[in-house]
Design a protein around this motif. Sequence first.
Motif, PDB file in Angstrom:
ATOM      1  N   TYR A  49      39.554  41.106  38.964  1.00  0.00           N
ATOM      2  CA  TYR A  49      39.343  39.658  38.912  1.00  0.00           C
ATOM      3  C   TYR A  49      37.997  39.290  39.537  1.00  0.00           C
ATOM      4  O   TYR A  49      37.179  38.600  38.921  1.00  0.00           O
ATOM      5  CB  TYR A  49      40.480  38.937  39.642  1.00  0.00           C
ATOM      6  CG  TYR A  49      40.141  37.528  40.047  1.00  0.00           C
ATOM      7  CD1 TYR A  49      40.160  36.491  39.124  1.00  0.00           C
ATOM      8  CD2 TYR A  49      39.775  37.231  41.358  1.00  0.00           C
ATOM      9  CE1 TYR A  49      39.823  35.197  39.493  1.00  0.00           C
ATOM     10  CE2 TYR A  49      39.450  35.949  41.732  1.00  0.00           C
ATOM     11  CZ  TYR A  49      39.479  34.936  40.800  1.00  0.00           C
ATOM     12  OH  TYR A  49      39.138  33.660  41.159  1.00  0.00           O
ATOM     13  N   ALA A  50      37.762  39.735  40.747  1.00  0.00           N
ATOM     14  CA  ALA A  50      36.515  39.394  41.447  1.00  0.00           C
ATOM     15  C   ALA A  50      35.304  39.904  40.676  1.00  0.00           C
ATOM     16  O   ALA A  50      34.307  39.192  40.529  1.00  0.00           O
ATOM     17  CB  ALA A  50      36.533  39.940  42.865  1.00  0.00           C
ATOM     18  N   ARG A  52      35.012  40.478  37.444  1.00  0.00           N
ATOM     19  CA  ARG A  52      34.834  39.697  36.226  1.00  0.00           C
ATOM     20  C   ARG A  52      34.193  38.343  36.524  1.00  0.00           C
ATOM     21  O   ARG A  52      33.346  37.868  35.768  1.00  0.00           O
ATOM     22  CB  ARG A  52      36.171  39.502  35.525  1.00  0.00           C
ATOM     23  CG  ARG A  52      36.750  40.809  34.997  1.00  0.00           C
ATOM     24  CD  ARG A  52      38.166  40.628  34.512  1.00  0.00           C
ATOM     25  NE  ARG A  52      38.171  39.962  33.211  1.00  0.00           N
ATOM     26  CZ  ARG A  52      39.226  39.333  32.714  1.00  0.00           C
ATOM     27  NH1 ARG A  52      40.353  39.259  33.405  1.00  0.00           N
ATOM     28  NH2 ARG A  52      39.162  38.766  31.521  1.00  0.00           N
ATOM     29  N   VAL A  53      34.586  37.727  37.624  1.00  0.00           N
ATOM     30  CA  VAL A  53      34.046  36.415  37.983  1.00  0.00           C
ATOM     31  C   VAL A  53      32.620  36.537  38.510  1.00  0.00           C
ATOM     32  O   VAL A  53      31.723  35.811  38.085  1.00  0.00           O
ATOM     33  CB  VAL A  53      34.963  35.714  39.019  1.00  0.00           C
ATOM     34  CG1 VAL A  53      34.317  34.436  39.530  1.00  0.00           C
ATOM     35  CG2 VAL A  53      36.330  35.414  38.401  1.00  0.00           C
ATOM     36  N   GLU A  60      36.092  31.795  35.456  1.00  0.00           N
ATOM     37  CA  GLU A  60      37.012  31.993  36.578  1.00  0.00           C
ATOM     38  C   GLU A  60      38.441  31.657  36.191  1.00  0.00           C
ATOM     39  O   GLU A  60      39.376  32.387  36.546  1.00  0.00           O
ATOM     40  CB  GLU A  60      36.570  31.148  37.780  1.00  0.00           C
ATOM     41  CG  GLU A  60      37.296  31.498  39.075  1.00  0.00           C
ATOM     42  CD  GLU A  60      38.686  30.892  39.199  1.00  0.00           C
ATOM     43  OE1 GLU A  60      39.531  31.483  39.910  1.00  0.00           O
ATOM     44  OE2 GLU A  60      38.945  29.828  38.588  1.00  0.00           O
ATOM     45  N   SER A  61      38.660  30.590  35.456  1.00  0.00           N
ATOM     46  CA  SER A  61      40.021  30.187  35.096  1.00  0.00           C
ATOM     47  C   SER A  61      40.722  31.245  34.244  1.00  0.00           C
ATOM     48  O   SER A  61      41.914  31.503  34.414  1.00  0.00           O
ATOM     49  CB  SER A  61      40.019  28.842  34.379  1.00  0.00           C
ATOM     50  OG  SER A  61      39.239  28.912  33.207  1.00  0.00           O
ATOM     51  N   ALA A  63      39.948  34.550  34.227  1.00  0.00           N
ATOM     52  CA  ALA A  63      40.177  35.696  35.104  1.00  0.00           C
ATOM     53  C   ALA A  63      41.341  35.430  36.052  1.00  0.00           C
ATOM     54  O   ALA A  63      42.157  36.314  36.320  1.00  0.00           O
ATOM     55  CB  ALA A  63      38.910  36.028  35.888  1.00  0.00           C
ATOM     56  N   ARG A  64      41.430  34.204  36.568  1.00  0.00           N
ATOM     57  CA  ARG A  64      42.517  33.833  37.488  1.00  0.00           C
ATOM     58  C   ARG A  64      43.872  33.923  36.782  1.00  0.00           C
ATOM     59  O   ARG A  64      44.845  34.423  37.346  1.00  0.00           O
ATOM     60  CB  ARG A  64      42.286  32.429  38.039  1.00  0.00           C
ATOM     61  CG  ARG A  64      43.394  31.858  38.898  1.00  0.00           C
ATOM     62  CD  ARG A  64      43.665  32.625  40.161  1.00  0.00           C
ATOM     63  NE  ARG A  64      42.582  32.541  41.113  1.00  0.00           N
ATOM     64  CZ  ARG A  64      42.689  32.935  42.387  1.00  0.00           C
ATOM     65  NH1 ARG A  64      43.820  33.397  42.862  1.00  0.00           N
ATOM     66  NH2 ARG A  64      41.652  32.877  43.172  1.00  0.00           N
ATOM     67  N   LEU A  85      33.858  35.763  46.382  1.00  0.00           N
ATOM     68  CA  LEU A  85      33.358  34.766  45.438  1.00  0.00           C
ATOM     69  C   LEU A  85      32.353  33.817  46.086  1.00  0.00           C
ATOM     70  O   LEU A  85      31.401  33.388  45.437  1.00  0.00           O
ATOM     71  CB  LEU A  85      34.506  33.988  44.821  1.00  0.00           C
ATOM     72  CG  LEU A  85      35.508  34.815  44.009  1.00  0.00           C
ATOM     73  CD1 LEU A  85      36.544  33.902  43.372  1.00  0.00           C
ATOM     74  CD2 LEU A  85      34.837  35.677  42.981  1.00  0.00           C
TER      75      LEU A  85
END
Length: 88
Positions: A49-50, A52-53, A60-61, A63-64, A85
Amino acid sequence: GIQWVNVPVVWKEPTRDNFEEFSRVMSENQEENILVQCQANYRASAMTYAYRVVTGAVPESEARADLEAIWTPEGTWEAYIADLLESD
């Protein structure tokens, strides 16, 4: 034809160095199919996640949503992700 790379991350003490090593391995192999896994997929999903963001690979949305399909980080991991982030 399979390469295995271990990026050890202590569950109770993830570090920025862990993320930097993870990011380096991911970047160096971005043209390859990559399986990221850990025992419960919590560390793996948080690091992915981190990454990818931070790299701007996905919003971000999005990935979240992928992260929270696996788990919702709390405590140490919630703070760790926020720190990653904020500083990038």
